[in-house]
Each structure stands twice: as structure tokens, then as C-alpha cells.
Design a protein around this motif. Structure first.
Motif, PDB file in Angstrom:
ATOM      1  N   ALA A  28      10.975  55.187  33.174  1.00  0.00           N
ATOM      2  CA  ALA A  28      10.303  54.750  31.947  1.00  0.00           C
ATOM      3  C   ALA A  28       9.278  55.767  31.436  1.00  0.00           C
ATOM      4  O   ALA A  28       8.667  55.550  30.391  1.00  0.00           O
ATOM      5  CB  ALA A  28       9.623  53.405  32.185  1.00  0.00           C
ATOM      6  N   PRO A  30       9.425  58.750  29.902  1.00  0.00           N
ATOM      7  CA  PRO A  30       9.522  59.280  28.531  1.00  0.00           C
ATOM      8  C   PRO A  30       8.979  58.304  27.475  1.00  0.00           C
ATOM      9  O   PRO A  30       8.272  58.725  26.544  1.00  0.00           O
ATOM     10  CB  PRO A  30      11.019  59.533  28.344  1.00  0.00           C
ATOM     11  N   ASP A  31       9.283  57.018  27.621  1.00  0.00           N
ATOM     12  CA  ASP A  31       8.772  56.026  26.666  1.00  0.00           C
ATOM     13  C   ASP A  31       7.252  55.914  26.758  1.00  0.00           C
ATOM     14  O   ASP A  31       6.566  55.811  25.737  1.00  0.00           O
ATOM     15  CB  ASP A  31       9.408  54.659  26.909  1.00  0.00           C
ATOM     16  N   HIS A  32       6.731  55.930  27.976  1.00  0.00           N
ATOM     17  CA  HIS A  32       5.281  55.868  28.165  1.00  0.00           C
ATOM     18  C   HIS A  32       4.620  57.104  27.547  1.00  0.00           C
ATOM     19  O   HIS A  32       3.597  56.990  26.863  1.00  0.00           O
ATOM     20  CB  HIS A  32       4.947  55.767  29.659  1.00  0.00           C
ATOM     21  N   SER A  33       5.194  58.274  27.765  1.00  0.00           N
ATOM     22  CA  SER A  33       4.629  59.515  27.215  1.00  0.00           C
ATOM     23  C   SER A  33       4.599  59.483  25.692  1.00  0.00           C
ATOM     24  O   SER A  33       3.619  59.911  25.077  1.00  0.00           O
ATOM     25  CB  SER A  33       5.424  60.725  27.703  1.00  0.00           C
ATOM     26  N   ASP A  34       5.659  58.978  25.080  1.00  0.00           N
ATOM     27  CA  ASP A  34       5.687  58.836  23.620  1.00  0.00           C
ATOM     28  C   ASP A  34       4.595  57.878  23.154  1.00  0.00           C
ATOM     29  O   ASP A  34       3.920  58.124  22.147  1.00  0.00           O
ATOM     30  CB  ASP A  34       7.049  58.324  23.144  1.00  0.00           C
ATOM     31  N   TRP A  35       4.414  56.788  23.890  1.00  0.00           N
ATOM     32  CA  TRP A  35       3.393  55.795  23.558  1.00  0.00           C
ATOM     33  C   TRP A  35       1.995  56.415  23.649  1.00  0.00           C
ATOM     34  O   TRP A  35       1.160  56.218  22.763  1.00  0.00           O
ATOM     35  CB  TRP A  35       3.534  54.589  24.491  1.00  0.00           C
ATOM     36  N   LYS A  38       1.352  58.686  20.746  1.00  0.00           N
ATOM     37  CA  LYS A  38       1.064  57.900  19.543  1.00  0.00           C
ATOM     38  C   LYS A  38      -0.407  57.473  19.514  1.00  0.00           C
ATOM     39  O   LYS A  38      -1.048  57.505  18.461  1.00  0.00           O
ATOM     40  CB  LYS A  38       1.971  56.677  19.495  1.00  0.00           C
ATOM     41  N   ASP A  76       2.023  49.199  26.082  1.00  0.00           N
ATOM     42  CA  ASP A  76       2.486  50.348  26.867  1.00  0.00           C
ATOM     43  C   ASP A  76       3.815  49.966  27.519  1.00  0.00           C
ATOM     44  O   ASP A  76       3.920  48.923  28.171  1.00  0.00           O
ATOM     45  CB  ASP A  76       1.448  50.688  27.943  1.00  0.00           C
ATOM     46  N   PRO A  77       4.855  50.792  27.359  1.00  0.00           N
ATOM     47  CA  PRO A  77       6.141  50.475  27.982  1.00  0.00           C
ATOM     48  C   PRO A  77       6.052  50.206  29.489  1.00  0.00           C
ATOM     49  O   PRO A  77       6.801  49.381  30.011  1.00  0.00           O
ATOM     50  CB  PRO A  77       6.985  51.711  27.689  1.00  0.00           C
ATOM     51  N   GLN A  81       7.367  46.595  30.787  1.00  0.00           N
ATOM     52  CA  GLN A  81       8.415  46.537  31.806  1.00  0.00           C
ATOM     53  C   GLN A  81       7.875  46.141  33.183  1.00  0.00           C
ATOM     54  O   GLN A  81       8.604  46.206  34.181  1.00  0.00           O
ATOM     55  CB  GLN A  81       9.130  47.892  31.888  1.00  0.00           C
TER      56      GLN A  81
END
Length: 109
Positions: A28, A30-35, A38, A76-77, A81
Motif C-alpha cells: 500500500a 505507493p497510495d500512502h506516498s501519493d496521499w 497531496k 490515509d490509505p 486499509q
């Protein structure tokens, strides 16, 4: 040279702790890093980095309503999750280094 100001402003330290195995967290990431990216773009996060024992990640957050911060952290992803949780330390900023004056909205210009 201007003296440093002493104006109170509530700020936060968000401590992220992983609650799942590293392999699940890595999936997970990559999704956290994008978040995280942002939150920096929107100006909420000021500094973040890897924790050294107390938490897996440490984030310095600008002054914001606590309810808004809680809502952002819940998105946060990792949290969505159920891979991590946040502990938040709220503090009143009473001194600000010259280099950080721009981020402390309580400082009158």
C-alpha cells in the motif's frame, strides 16, 4: 535583526505506527506516498520522515482545526486499509525559528 515572536498557535505531531506486517504495508506504500504528497501540496504537512523507534513515521502538521486533521489522517490509505494508526500530539507553538515564521499563522506580520 528582528526578535523572535512568542505567539501561541496549536500545531501537531502525528505519529504513524504500522499495525500490519511489513509486506502488507509495502503493498500500500505507493497510495500512502501519493496521499502524503497531496497533504504537502495542500499545505497541511510541514515536515515528515521515518521515525526512530517511537513511530514508523513522524509528521509535523501546521495549525488547523483538530477535527479537520483527524478527518485527513483517517483518509490515509494505510488507515483506511487498517495497516496503521495515528497518535497525535497537540502542542501550542510559543516560539518559532526565523526560518519557519512563514508557516506559523499566529505570527502577526
Amino acid at each position: 535583526m528582528r526578535a523572535l515572536a512568542f505567539y501561541p498557535a496549536n500545531m501537531y505531531i502525528a505519529l504513524l505506527t504500522h499495525t500490519a506486517p511489513e509486506t502488507e504495508v509495502d503493498y500500500a506504500l505507493p497510495d500512502h506516498s501519493d496521499w502524503v504528497r497531496k497533504q504537502f501540496t495542500q499545505g497541511l504537512f510541514l515536515v515528515c520522515g521515518k521515525g526512530n523507534g517511537v513511530a514508523d513515521q513522524v509528521i509535523l502538521v501546521r495549525s488547523v482545526l483538530r477535527g479537520k486533521l483527524d478527518a485527513v489522517l483517517a483518509s490515509d490509505p494505510f488507515v483506511v486499509q487498517r495497516l496503521a494508526r495515528y497518535d497525535v500530539i497537540e502542542f501550542t507553538a510559543t516560539r518559532t525559528a526565523r526560518e519557519l515564521l512563514a508557516i506559523n499563522e499566529a505570527i502577526a506580520s
